[in-house]
Design a protein around this motif. Structure first.
Motif, PDB file in Angstrom:
ATOM      1  N   ASP A 159       2.474  80.118  14.339  1.00 45.32           N
ATOM      2  CA  ASP A 159       3.092  80.054  13.015  1.00 45.32           C
ATOM      3  C   ASP A 159       2.039  79.556  12.027  1.00 45.32           C
ATOM      4  O   ASP A 159       1.739  78.359  11.968  1.00 45.32           O
ATOM      5  CB  ASP A 159       4.292  79.106  13.057  1.00 45.32           C
ATOM      6  N   GLU A 160       1.470  80.468  11.259  1.00 44.59           N
ATOM      7  CA  GLU A 160       0.386  80.113  10.344  1.00 44.59           C
ATOM      8  C   GLU A 160       0.820  79.089   9.296  1.00 44.59           C
ATOM      9  O   GLU A 160       0.132  78.084   9.074  1.00 44.59           O
ATOM     10  CB  GLU A 160      -0.134  81.371   9.643  1.00 44.59           C
ATOM     11  N   SER A 161       1.945  79.344   8.647  1.00 50.40           N
ATOM     12  CA  SER A 161       2.386  78.465   7.566  1.00 50.40           C
ATOM     13  C   SER A 161       2.637  77.051   8.066  1.00 50.40           C
ATOM     14  O   SER A 161       2.262  76.066   7.407  1.00 50.40           O
ATOM     15  CB  SER A 161       3.653  79.021   6.917  1.00 50.40           C
ATOM     16  N   ALA A 162       3.265  76.924   9.233  1.00 51.13           N
ATOM     17  CA  ALA A 162       3.555  75.601   9.771  1.00 51.13           C
ATOM     18  C   ALA A 162       2.278  74.827  10.056  1.00 51.13           C
ATOM     19  O   ALA A 162       2.171  73.636   9.753  1.00 51.13           O
ATOM     20  CB  ALA A 162       4.391  75.728  11.044  1.00 51.13           C
ATOM     21  N   VAL A 163       1.281  75.509  10.609  1.00 52.95           N
ATOM     22  CA  VAL A 163       0.025  74.829  10.941  1.00 52.95           C
ATOM     23  C   VAL A 163      -0.740  74.456   9.675  1.00 52.95           C
ATOM     24  O   VAL A 163      -1.243  73.334   9.541  1.00 52.95           O
ATOM     25  CB  VAL A 163      -0.834  75.723  11.856  1.00 52.95           C
ATOM     26  N   VAL A 164      -0.828  75.384   8.726  1.00 55.23           N
ATOM     27  CA  VAL A 164      -1.545  75.103   7.480  1.00 55.23           C
ATOM     28  C   VAL A 164      -0.903  73.931   6.743  1.00 55.23           C
ATOM     29  O   VAL A 164      -1.598  73.021   6.252  1.00 55.23           O
ATOM     30  CB  VAL A 164      -1.580  76.358   6.589  1.00 55.23           C
ATOM     31  N   ASN A 165       0.411  73.924   6.662  1.00 50.43           N
ATOM     32  CA  ASN A 165       1.101  72.843   5.956  1.00 50.43           C
ATOM     33  C   ASN A 165       0.971  71.514   6.694  1.00 50.43           C
ATOM     34  O   ASN A 165       0.807  70.453   6.068  1.00 50.43           O
ATOM     35  CB  ASN A 165       2.575  73.195   5.778  1.00 50.43           C
ATOM     36  N   ALA A 166       1.027  71.558   8.021  1.00 45.44           N
ATOM     37  CA  ALA A 166       0.884  70.325   8.795  1.00 45.44           C
ATOM     38  C   ALA A 166      -0.514  69.730   8.607  1.00 45.44           C
ATOM     39  O   ALA A 166      -0.668  68.510   8.471  1.00 45.44           O
ATOM     40  CB  ALA A 166       1.151  70.604  10.275  1.00 45.44           C
ATOM     41  N   LEU A 167      -1.526  70.587   8.592  1.00 47.49           N
ATOM     42  CA  LEU A 167      -2.890  70.089   8.383  1.00 47.49           C
ATOM     43  C   LEU A 167      -3.083  69.586   6.959  1.00 47.49           C
ATOM     44  O   LEU A 167      -3.815  68.625   6.725  1.00 47.49           O
ATOM     45  CB  LEU A 167      -3.896  71.198   8.692  1.00 47.49           C
ATOM     46  N   ARG A 168      -2.414  70.221   6.016  1.00 49.10           N
ATOM     47  CA  ARG A 168      -2.549  69.798   4.617  1.00 49.10           C
ATOM     48  C   ARG A 168      -2.015  68.382   4.439  1.00 49.10           C
ATOM     49  O   ARG A 168      -2.567  67.605   3.660  1.00 49.10           O
ATOM     50  CB  ARG A 168      -1.803  70.780   3.712  1.00 49.10           C
ATOM     51  N   THR A 169      -0.946  68.027   5.152  1.00 47.88           N
ATOM     52  CA  THR A 169      -0.421  66.669   5.050  1.00 47.88           C
ATOM     53  C   THR A 169      -1.404  65.650   5.628  1.00 47.88           C
ATOM     54  O   THR A 169      -1.293  64.455   5.352  1.00 47.88           O
ATOM     55  CB  THR A 169       0.921  66.549   5.792  1.00 47.88           C
ATOM     56  N   ARG A 170      -2.354  66.141   6.427  1.00 44.31           N
ATOM     57  CA  ARG A 170      -3.392  65.277   6.993  1.00 44.31           C
ATOM     58  C   ARG A 170      -4.701  65.412   6.240  1.00 44.31           C
ATOM     59  O   ARG A 170      -5.768  65.037   6.731  1.00 44.31           O
ATOM     60  CB  ARG A 170      -3.591  65.611   8.476  1.00 44.31           C
ATOM     61  N   ASP A 171      -4.642  66.025   5.051  1.00 44.98           N
ATOM     62  CA  ASP A 171      -5.807  66.188   4.166  1.00 44.98           C
ATOM     63  C   ASP A 171      -6.839  67.179   4.684  1.00 44.98           C
ATOM     64  O   ASP A 171      -8.035  67.061   4.387  1.00 44.98           O
ATOM     65  CB  ASP A 171      -6.488  64.832   3.892  1.00 44.98           C
ATOM     66  N   TRP A 172      -6.392  68.174   5.455  1.00 47.27           N
ATOM     67  CA  TRP A 172      -7.270  69.272   5.864  1.00 47.27           C
ATOM     68  C   TRP A 172      -6.781  70.553   5.192  1.00 47.27           C
ATOM     69  O   TRP A 172      -5.593  70.856   5.228  1.00 47.27           O
ATOM     70  CB  TRP A 172      -7.252  69.484   7.375  1.00 47.27           C
ATOM     71  N   TRP A 173      -7.711  71.311   4.606  1.00 45.01           N
ATOM     72  CA  TRP A 173      -7.350  72.561   3.943  1.00 45.01           C
ATOM     73  C   TRP A 173      -7.904  73.724   4.753  1.00 45.01           C
ATOM     74  O   TRP A 173      -9.120  73.866   4.911  1.00 45.01           O
ATOM     75  CB  TRP A 173      -7.894  72.598   2.517  1.00 45.01           C
ATOM     76  N   THR A 174      -7.015  74.544   5.280  1.00 41.31           N
ATOM     77  CA  THR A 174      -7.388  75.724   6.049  1.00 41.31           C
ATOM     78  C   THR A 174      -6.720  76.953   5.434  1.00 41.31           C
ATOM     79  O   THR A 174      -5.805  76.822   4.625  1.00 41.31           O
ATOM     80  CB  THR A 174      -6.974  75.592   7.524  1.00 41.31           C
ATOM     81  N   ALA A 175      -7.184  78.118   5.839  1.00 43.55           N
ATOM     82  CA  ALA A 175      -6.656  79.353   5.270  1.00 43.55           C
ATOM     83  C   ALA A 175      -5.750  80.054   6.273  1.00 43.55           C
ATOM     84  O   ALA A 175      -6.140  80.281   7.424  1.00 43.55           O
ATOM     85  CB  ALA A 175      -7.799  80.283   4.867  1.00 43.55           C
ATOM     86  N   ALA A 176      -4.542  80.386   5.842  1.00 40.88           N
ATOM     87  CA  ALA A 176      -3.644  81.167   6.691  1.00 40.88           C
ATOM     88  C   ALA A 176      -4.256  82.552   6.916  1.00 40.88           C
ATOM     89  O   ALA A 176      -4.840  83.148   6.008  1.00 40.88           O
ATOM     90  CB  ALA A 176      -2.275  81.291   6.043  1.00 40.88           C
ATOM     91  N   GLY A 177      -4.118  83.063   8.108  1.00 49.91           N
ATOM     92  CA  GLY A 177      -4.785  84.301   8.461  1.00 49.91           C
ATOM     93  C   GLY A 177      -4.158  85.557   7.907  1.00 49.91           C
ATOM     94  O   GLY A 177      -4.762  86.633   7.972  1.00 49.91           O
ATOM     95  N   THR A 178      -2.959  85.465   7.345  1.00 50.10           N
ATOM     96  CA  THR A 178      -2.236  86.662   6.931  1.00 50.10           C
ATOM     97  C   THR A 178      -3.013  87.494   5.914  1.00 50.10           C
ATOM     98  O   THR A 178      -2.909  88.720   5.887  1.00 50.10           O
ATOM     99  CB  THR A 178      -0.851  86.277   6.358  1.00 50.10           C
ATOM    100  N   ARG A 179      -3.822  86.849   5.082  1.00 48.13           N
ATOM    101  CA  ARG A 179      -4.564  87.590   4.063  1.00 48.13           C
ATOM    102  C   ARG A 179      -5.720  88.394   4.654  1.00 48.13           C
ATOM    103  O   ARG A 179      -6.278  89.268   3.989  1.00 48.13           O
ATOM    104  CB  ARG A 179      -5.112  86.629   3.012  1.00 48.13           C
ATOM    105  N   PHE A 180      -6.107  88.075   5.899  1.00 45.59           N
ATOM    106  CA  PHE A 180      -7.266  88.717   6.503  1.00 45.59           C
ATOM    107  C   PHE A 180      -6.905  89.798   7.519  1.00 45.59           C
ATOM    108  O   PHE A 180      -7.789  90.504   7.994  1.00 45.59           O
ATOM    109  CB  PHE A 180      -8.128  87.672   7.223  1.00 45.59           C
TER     110      PHE A 180
END
Length: 220
Positions: A159-180
């Protein structure tokens, strides 16, 4: 169109065996123009294994200095077969193809400067160290990843969105793969250019927690 190394987001690169397989398939389609975008060649941490060197009738290879010298220089080099070159030159006569002489001279001076060459080589080694450090840290948590060259590591997730949002709450910014991706399985892209090995250890632990949380939510 392809990237022979440093491909984004997967960090993939051509091996000699893969290059030969692609050349064998392309020989049945001599009218196909193969464009290689080797956009960050100098800092990928991988040798050049190109389709352009395989004797194809129509080919073009593009390199820029945006990744290793500066995006504002707006300079690119093109190598190609004679027919493609003639078509390129004809198109340039009809469009705006002028590049600032100041930028051209700046790029030429930088490419010829031994100090700059050493600095870029040091940067390439640093990028490789940082990319490998994250992959090793992820492996310690049993997390699969891809990233054989370039500045990115791809991590398959459910689940891309769940992982990206979970990392964002920990101050990590990653890119969801759906755009690629189109038909590929989901994943997240992590850019490792500025990520130190120490930070990789922390990120891997947080990503392991995020994966556990997202899988629990996904399954529930």
């Amino acid at each position: 169109m392809c990237s022979p190394r440093g491909q984004s987001p997967l960090g993939a690169r051509f091996t000699p065996a893969r290059r030969d397989e692609l050349l064998a398939a392309l020989r049945d389609f001599p009218d196909v123009l193969v464009v290689e975008d080797d956009h960050n060649a100098e800092i990928t941490g991988a040798d050049a294994v190109t389709l352009a060197s395989g004797g194809l009738p129509r080919w073009a290879q593009v390199r820029t200095v945006s990744k290793h010298l500066g995006i504002d220089l707006r300079w690119a080099a093109l190598a190609c077969d004679p027919a493609t070159l003639a078509r390129h030159d004809g198109r340039m006569l009809l469009t705006s193809g002028w590049v600032s002489h100041i930028l051209q001279v700046t790029v030429a001076d930088l490419l010829a400067d031994p100090a700059v060459t050493r600095l870029v080589a040091d940067a390439s080694r640093t990028y490789t160290t940082r990319r490998d450090a994250l992959r090793a840290a992820l492996e310690e948590h049993g997390i699969a990843s891809h990233g054989a060259s370039g500045l990115n590591v791809w991590v398959p997730v459910r689940d891309e969105s769940a992982v990206v949002n979970a990392l964002r709450t920990r101050d990590w910014w990653t890119a969801a793969g759906t755009r690629f991706r189109i038909a590929s399985p989901p994943g997240v892209r992590v850019t490792t250019a500025t990520l130190t090995p120490e930070e990789s250890t922390l990120l891997a632990a947080d990503l392991a927690d995020a994966l556990a949380e997202s899988q629990a939510v996904y399954g529930g």
